[in-house]
Design a protein around this motif. Structure first.
Motif, PDB file in Angstrom:
ATOM      1  N   ASN A  36     -14.470   3.724  -0.273  1.00  0.00           N
ATOM      2  CA  ASN A  36     -13.279   4.381   0.272  1.00  0.00           C
ATOM      3  C   ASN A  36     -12.153   4.401  -0.746  1.00  0.00           C
ATOM      4  N   ALA A  37     -11.154   5.209  -0.421  1.00  0.00           N
ATOM      5  CA  ALA A  37      -9.884   5.206  -1.152  1.00  0.00           C
ATOM      6  C   ALA A  37      -8.930   4.352  -0.333  1.00  0.00           C
ATOM      7  N   ALA A  38      -8.147   3.534  -1.011  1.00  0.00           N
ATOM      8  CA  ALA A  38      -7.250   2.660  -0.268  1.00  0.00           C
ATOM      9  C   ALA A  38      -5.937   2.498  -1.012  1.00  0.00           C
ATOM     10  N   GLY A  39      -4.924   2.108  -0.257  1.00  0.00           N
ATOM     11  CA  GLY A  39      -3.635   1.770  -0.855  1.00  0.00           C
ATOM     12  C   GLY A  39      -3.640   0.294  -1.213  1.00  0.00           C
ATOM     13  N   GLY A  40      -3.097  -0.047  -2.360  1.00  0.00           N
ATOM     14  CA  GLY A  40      -3.063  -1.436  -2.801  1.00  0.00           C
ATOM     15  C   GLY A  40      -1.855  -2.170  -2.233  1.00  0.00           C
ATOM     16  N   SER A 121      -0.735   9.494   9.055  1.00  0.00           N
ATOM     17  CA  SER A 121       0.471   9.222   8.267  1.00  0.00           C
ATOM     18  C   SER A 121       0.194   8.011   7.399  1.00  0.00           C
ATOM     19  N   TYR A 122       0.706   8.009   6.193  1.00  0.00           N
ATOM     20  CA  TYR A 122       0.670   6.788   5.399  1.00  0.00           C
ATOM     21  C   TYR A 122       1.608   5.789   6.079  1.00  0.00           C
ATOM     22  N   GLU A 123       1.555   4.560   5.631  1.00  0.00           N
ATOM     23  CA  GLU A 123       2.294   3.495   6.291  1.00  0.00           C
ATOM     24  C   GLU A 123       3.769   3.519   5.878  1.00  0.00           C
ATOM     25  N   THR A 124       4.576   2.822   6.654  1.00  0.00           N
ATOM     26  CA  THR A 124       5.964   2.608   6.244  1.00  0.00           C
ATOM     27  C   THR A 124       5.992   1.339   5.382  1.00  0.00           C
ATOM     28  N   LEU A 138      -5.562  -4.517   0.974  1.00  0.00           N
ATOM     29  CA  LEU A 138      -5.733  -3.063   0.860  1.00  0.00           C
ATOM     30  C   LEU A 138      -5.511  -2.429   2.223  1.00  0.00           C
ATOM     31  N   VAL A 139      -5.101  -1.173   2.226  1.00  0.00           N
ATOM     32  CA  VAL A 139      -4.976  -0.466   3.502  1.00  0.00           C
ATOM     33  C   VAL A 139      -5.644   0.899   3.383  1.00  0.00           C
ATOM     34  N   GLY A 140      -6.326   1.286   4.462  1.00  0.00           N
ATOM     35  CA  GLY A 140      -6.993   2.582   4.467  1.00  0.00           C
ATOM     36  C   GLY A 140      -7.237   3.068   5.885  1.00  0.00           C
ATOM     37  N   MET A 141      -7.858   4.250   5.977  1.00  0.00           N
ATOM     38  CA  MET A 141      -8.022   4.904   7.276  1.00  0.00           C
ATOM     39  C   MET A 141      -9.493   5.122   7.632  1.00  0.00           C
ATOM     40  N   SER A 142     -10.364   4.306   7.056  1.00  0.00           N
ATOM     41  CA  SER A 142     -11.793   4.537   7.318  1.00  0.00           C
ATOM     42  C   SER A 142     -12.537   3.215   7.357  1.00  0.00           C
ATOM     43  N   VAL A 163      -8.486   1.684  -5.400  1.00  0.00           N
ATOM     44  CA  VAL A 163      -7.031   1.718  -5.166  1.00  0.00           C
ATOM     45  C   VAL A 163      -6.504   3.012  -5.778  1.00  0.00           C
ATOM     46  N   THR A 164      -6.278   4.001  -4.917  1.00  0.00           N
ATOM     47  CA  THR A 164      -5.838   5.307  -5.413  1.00  0.00           C
ATOM     48  C   THR A 164      -4.329   5.341  -5.610  1.00  0.00           C
ATOM     49  N   ASN A 165      -3.654   4.404  -4.962  1.00  0.00           N
ATOM     50  CA  ASN A 165      -2.186   4.334  -5.059  1.00  0.00           C
ATOM     51  C   ASN A 165      -1.778   2.946  -4.595  1.00  0.00           C
ATOM     52  N   MET A 166      -0.620   2.491  -5.034  1.00  0.00           N
ATOM     53  CA  MET A 166      -0.085   1.265  -4.451  1.00  0.00           C
ATOM     54  C   MET A 166       0.532   1.667  -3.102  1.00  0.00           C
TER      55      MET A 166
END
Ligand code: HPA
Length: 208
Positions: A36-40, A121-124, A138-142, A163-166
């Motif tokens: 998956n792609a995830a936010g760091g 939506s991405y997170e706040t 990490l955070v993701g939607m899958s 980690v596609t983005n922080m």
């Protein structure tokens, strides 16, 4: 080999999100690699980091195993139970193989806990601070739904995040979906090389 997946945020019920996992299990797959792609969230990660999942936190508000239990999904009589163990959702053995192969290929591979949200939506930034406190890297939607269903069927899981983005608020930048996609394309070669070497090893490990 699946070309992508469908997500709950697209409006699919979890029974459809996890239908391919059920099919793979019924076809006899005993090991599943989910990427998956995830936010760091973990600040030691960088955009482009690869992370082997050690565990997950399901904050999507639902569970793909909801509804009547279907014992025909059981891979062996030990699986397919109404209430099933998730204490080794991500196989320590498969993760060890991934780390060894990554070391061999000089590919940095971190380890972390994936937290799943519904999206889209991405997170706040406040949500990301809360998730860090909860123990997420990490955070993701899958991913979590497929992993829950794989474990219901007794399938061993290796989870790999890119980690596609922080995550929101970690850097002083907004999250840009194009950038998320571009990072994915950039790391594709490394991931392909890792998976190409790993798959025969996993096949050997799960059939021996
Ligand atoms: N948040 C949630 N899902 C994601 C992200 C993110 O920052 N990046 C890629 N998928």
């Amino acid at each position: 080999v699946m070309q992508g997946r469908v997500h709950a945020y697209e409006g699919y019920p979890l029974s459809e999100v996890t239908f391919p996992t059920r099919v793979l299990g019924l076809l006899g797959c005993t090991a599943l690699i989910v990427t998956n792609a995830a936010g760091g969230i973990n600040t030691t990660y960088k955009q482009g980091s690869l992370v082997a999942l050690s565990d997950h936190i399901n904050l999507t508000g639902s569970n793909a195993a909801l509804g009547p239990n279907e014992p025909r999904f059981a891979a062996t009589p030990a699986f397919g139970q109404r209430f099933f163990d998730m204490s080794e959702a991500y196989s320590p053995q498969l993760r060890a193989l991934a780390h060894a192969e990554a070391r061999k290929q000089n590919i940095p591979l971190a380890e972390g806990v994936y937290l799943a949200v519904l999206g889209p939506s991405y997170e706040t930034p406040a949500e990301i601070r809360a998730f860090r406190t909860l123990g997420a890297d990490l955070v993701g939607m899958s991913t979590v739904h497929e992993v829950i269903i794989a474990r219901h069927m007794g399938i061993e899981v290796l989870g790999l995040s890119l980690v596609t983005n922080m995550a929101a608020g970690v850097l002083q930048e907004k999250i840009n979906h194009e950038e998320v996609m571009e990072t994915g394309r950039h790391i594709e070669k490394q991931l392909t090389s890792l998976l190409t070497a790993l798959i025969p090893q996993i096949t050997a490990a799960s059939t021996s």
